[in-house]
Write a protein that holds these residues in place. Structure first.
Motif, mmCIF file in Angstrom:
data_model
loop_
_atom_site.group_PDB
_atom_site.id
_atom_site.type_symbol
_atom_site.label_atom_id
_atom_site.label_comp_id
_atom_site.label_asym_id
_atom_site.label_seq_id
_atom_site.Cartn_x
_atom_site.Cartn_y
_atom_site.Cartn_z
ATOM 1 N N UNK A 219 66.308 76.864 62.242
ATOM 2 C CA UNK A 219 66.290 77.156 60.794
ATOM 3 C C UNK A 219 67.694 76.991 60.236
ATOM 4 N N UNK A 220 67.904 76.130 59.212
ATOM 5 C CA UNK A 220 66.942 75.150 58.696
ATOM 6 C C UNK A 220 66.698 74.039 59.718
ATOM 7 N N UNK A 221 65.649 73.243 59.502
ATOM 8 C CA UNK A 221 65.345 72.161 60.432
ATOM 9 C C UNK A 221 66.528 71.204 60.535
ATOM 10 N N UNK A 222 66.987 70.915 61.734
ATOM 11 C CA UNK A 222 68.112 69.975 61.871
ATOM 12 C C UNK A 222 67.734 68.583 61.370
ATOM 13 N N UNK A 223 68.603 68.008 60.599
ATOM 14 C CA UNK A 223 68.336 66.700 59.994
ATOM 15 C C UNK A 223 68.115 65.629 61.053
ATOM 16 N N UNK A 224 68.814 65.730 62.170
ATOM 17 C CA UNK A 224 68.758 64.673 63.183
ATOM 18 C C UNK A 224 67.989 65.094 64.431
ATOM 19 N N UNK A 225 67.176 66.135 64.345
ATOM 20 C CA UNK A 225 66.373 66.561 65.481
ATOM 21 C C UNK A 225 67.226 66.888 66.692
ATOM 22 N N UNK A 226 66.834 66.350 67.833
ATOM 23 C CA UNK A 226 67.593 66.619 69.071
ATOM 24 C C UNK A 226 68.698 65.591 69.299
ATOM 25 N N UNK A 227 68.909 64.677 68.351
ATOM 26 C CA UNK A 227 69.835 63.565 68.578
ATOM 27 C C UNK A 227 71.236 63.822 68.027
ATOM 28 N N UNK A 228 71.477 65.072 67.690
ATOM 29 C CA UNK A 228 72.823 65.555 67.374
ATOM 30 C C UNK A 228 72.808 67.049 67.652
ATOM 31 N N UNK A 397 79.202 69.322 62.503
ATOM 32 C CA UNK A 397 77.764 69.229 62.710
ATOM 33 C C UNK A 397 77.050 70.216 61.789
ATOM 34 N N UNK A 398 75.767 70.018 61.630
ATOM 35 C CA UNK A 398 74.959 70.912 60.802
ATOM 36 C C UNK A 398 74.918 72.310 61.411
ATOM 37 N N UNK A 399 74.900 73.329 60.538
ATOM 38 C CA UNK A 399 74.805 74.718 60.977
ATOM 39 C C UNK A 399 73.347 75.164 60.880
ATOM 40 N N UNK A 400 72.826 75.731 61.950
ATOM 41 C CA UNK A 400 71.436 76.196 61.970
ATOM 42 C C UNK A 400 71.271 77.274 63.044
ATOM 43 N N UNK A 401 70.126 77.940 63.030
ATOM 44 C CA UNK A 401 69.804 78.973 64.016
ATOM 45 C C UNK A 401 68.733 78.415 64.946
ATOM 46 N N UNK A 402 69.026 78.268 66.246
ATOM 47 C CA UNK A 402 68.016 77.717 67.160
ATOM 48 C C UNK A 402 66.787 78.614 67.245
#
Length: 529
Positions: A219-228, A397-402
């Motif tokens: 959260x939020x959904x990472x823009x690049x999925x698992x590729x970053x 890199x994007x900031x998110x909560x796994x």
């Protein structure tokens, strides 16, 4: 200019199994088999790559139990004896099969292999940790840590001090063995729960790995999925496992290790040779076991063990080269596609258990060797990189909560908490409460100090996720149950002795000699942060 990155990550782990109180315990051979079939073959690959000017990059966890066992003098002596017996058996096999051309050829092949393993073992004087550290010092290998005893962290999160002890004891142990604090951690079983990253940041860790859905449902959904990677709010980075590259190796249906020309793991002469002939090389009680000499190939998925054809190392080696090329080609196609969509350099993270390479998949180290060579000489689409170097070059890199996750069955915690092993957790939780309470005490003398530290060791050893895992798989269950109970019972006695002020010094000395992991542990690690 490369379009992206491929990060190969190996998780090198075994539970702490060391029994100085017995002349022979079968489970100690887990380590000896891994040294012969995985760890020394990997060192041979690394040395060959360096010799030939291939600047390889790989990330590898080496867990505290594994490092402790690899550096243990008793286990080093016992491995030396194990290897000597293997060398003796294979010479006997050569003589025994003089009239059996292909078996004799295979026996001679193994004799040469064991001789080369002996050379590596003696060159490093049995200290394989120093051997791996050399490749970290040259920046080819990024060695990361794990939980102190591979404890399953989400199932102890109600006791933050217990989680902190798993993290901090591991980091301190890493520093003792590698001369610096670790930058990354392989969370045991890749098991994450929200908030864990704060403790990792407090321990000075820079990154960790999760399964792919740990990132995909962030959260939020990472823009690049698992590729970053993503960054948590603490600044700790999170890398997610790539499903596509994992499936190509792991899958029992389409994975490379199931190819018909590769060596069959389950057909071993320990079970098939004449009993009187093989008796000196099996268990002292006369029970048969794997001895590490296997002459047959997989042949087909449908073939029973009695229908397996003879193995040929030449064709298996050719197939490993072919599969390495196929794996690299698929990653190049994957990265070309992703780079076009993402408009930035993707990273494909491919993590595996280290023992897949060599122990379970005999040709696995050759696959790694060919993969690095082909990536170095034959293409310019991707760089192979380790995770620390990637973060150094990509600080934003994007900031998110796994998302809460693991890499186990169904992706969460079910494999480590189910009808086969749920009984252990009330006892482990009670043990954590005992240790947290003991951590408030100041020792009155040296004996009490030693008892408090031993209590911490016993809890850590009881918490190993390996015991719950083994109970679920249904193999070696009595051993896993015995280990869980013995550590908890030792913790109980230590707690009673400490609070009563009457410590059994003779008994304590024996337990310290058996469960001697973390010699410099400080029980105060269980105090509130």
């Amino acid at each position: 200019m490369a379009l992206g990155y491929l990060a190969l990550v190996l998780h090198a782990h075994l539970p702490f199994v060391r029994h100085p109180e017995s002349d022979y315990v079968l489970e100690e051979e887990w380590l000896y088999e891994a040294i012969t079939e995985t760890y020394i073959p990997l060192l041979q690959v690394f040395n060959g790559l360096k010799r030939d000017g291939v600047e390889f990059k790989m990330t590898m966890s080496m867990t505290p139990p594994l490092v402790s066992m690899l550096r243990d003098k008793l286990l080093q002596e016992r491995y030396d004896e194990h290897l000597t017996k293997l060398e003796e058996l294979i010479q006997k096999e050569i003589e025994h099969n003089q009239d059996n051309g292909h078996i004799k050829y295979l026996a001679e092949y193994y004799a040469q292999e064991f001789s080369e393993i002996r050379k590596v073992w003696e060159y490093y004087k049995g200290d394989l940790v120093t051997a791996f550290k050399e490749f970290q010092d040259s920046n080819n290998l990024e060695i990361i840590t794990c939980g102190a005893t591979h404890g399953y962290l989400p199932l102890m999160k109600m006791y933050p001090q217990a989680v902190w002890a798993q993290v901090e004891v591991a980091c301190a142990h890493y520093e003792e063995n590698f001369g610096t604090r670790p930058r990354g951690i392989w969370l045991p079983e890749c098991a994450y729960y929200e908030g864990l990253e704060r403790m990792l940041a407090d321990a000075g860790l820079r990154y960790f790995l999760t399964d792919g859905h740990g990132l995909l449902y962030a959260r939020p959904r990472p823009r690049f999925g698992t590729y970053a990677p993503i960054f948590t709010e603490t600044g700790v980075a999170v890398f997610g496992r790539d499903h596509e590259s994992s499936q190509q190796v792991w899958s029992s249906e389409v994975g490379y290790p199931g190819d018909p020309v590769y060596r069959e793991f389950y057909k071993d002469i320990g079970w098939e040779a004449d009993y009187d002939y093989i008796k000196p090389y099996i268990m002292p009680n006369g029970q048969r076991k794997n001895v590490g000499v296997k002459y047959h190939k997989i042949t087909s998925r449908q073939a029973g063990l009695s229908d397996k054809a003879l193995y040929d190392p030449y064709w298996a080696n050719e197939k490993a080269a072919e599969h390495a090329g196929n794996f690299l080609y698929n990653r190049m196609q994957q990265i070309q596609h992703l780079a076009g969509i993402m408009q930035r350099e993707p990273i494909v993270v491919s993590p595996y258990d280290a023992e897949l390479y060599g122990h379970w998949w005999y040709e696995g180290p050759k696959f790694i060797d060919y993969l690095f060579r082909k990536a170095w000489f034959d293409q310019d689409t991707l760089y192979m990189i380790h995770l620390a170097d990637y973060l150094k070059g990509h600080p934003n890199q994007q900031v998110a909560i796994p998302s809460q996750s693991s890499w186990g069955y169904k992706g969460f915690h079910e494999y480590w908490l189910n009808h086969t092993n749920a009984w252990i957790y009330p006892h482990l939780h009670k043990g954590a409460e005992k240790m947290i309470n003991l951590a408030t005490k100041e020792p009155e003398d040296e004996l009490q100090w030693r008892a408090l530290n031993q209590a911490a060791r016993e809890l850590l050893l009881a918490q190993s996720s390996d015991w719950a895992f083994i109970m679920r798989t249904g193999t070696m269950v009595p051993y896993a149950e015995r280990r869980t109970k013995s550590h908890l019972l030792r913790l109980k006695k230590l707690e009673e002795d400490i609070w009563s002020g009457q410590i059994d010094s003779g008994w304590l000395e024996k337990v310290e000699a058996i469960d001697n992991i973390f010699p410099n542990i400080n029980y105060r690690v269980y105090r509130p942060m």
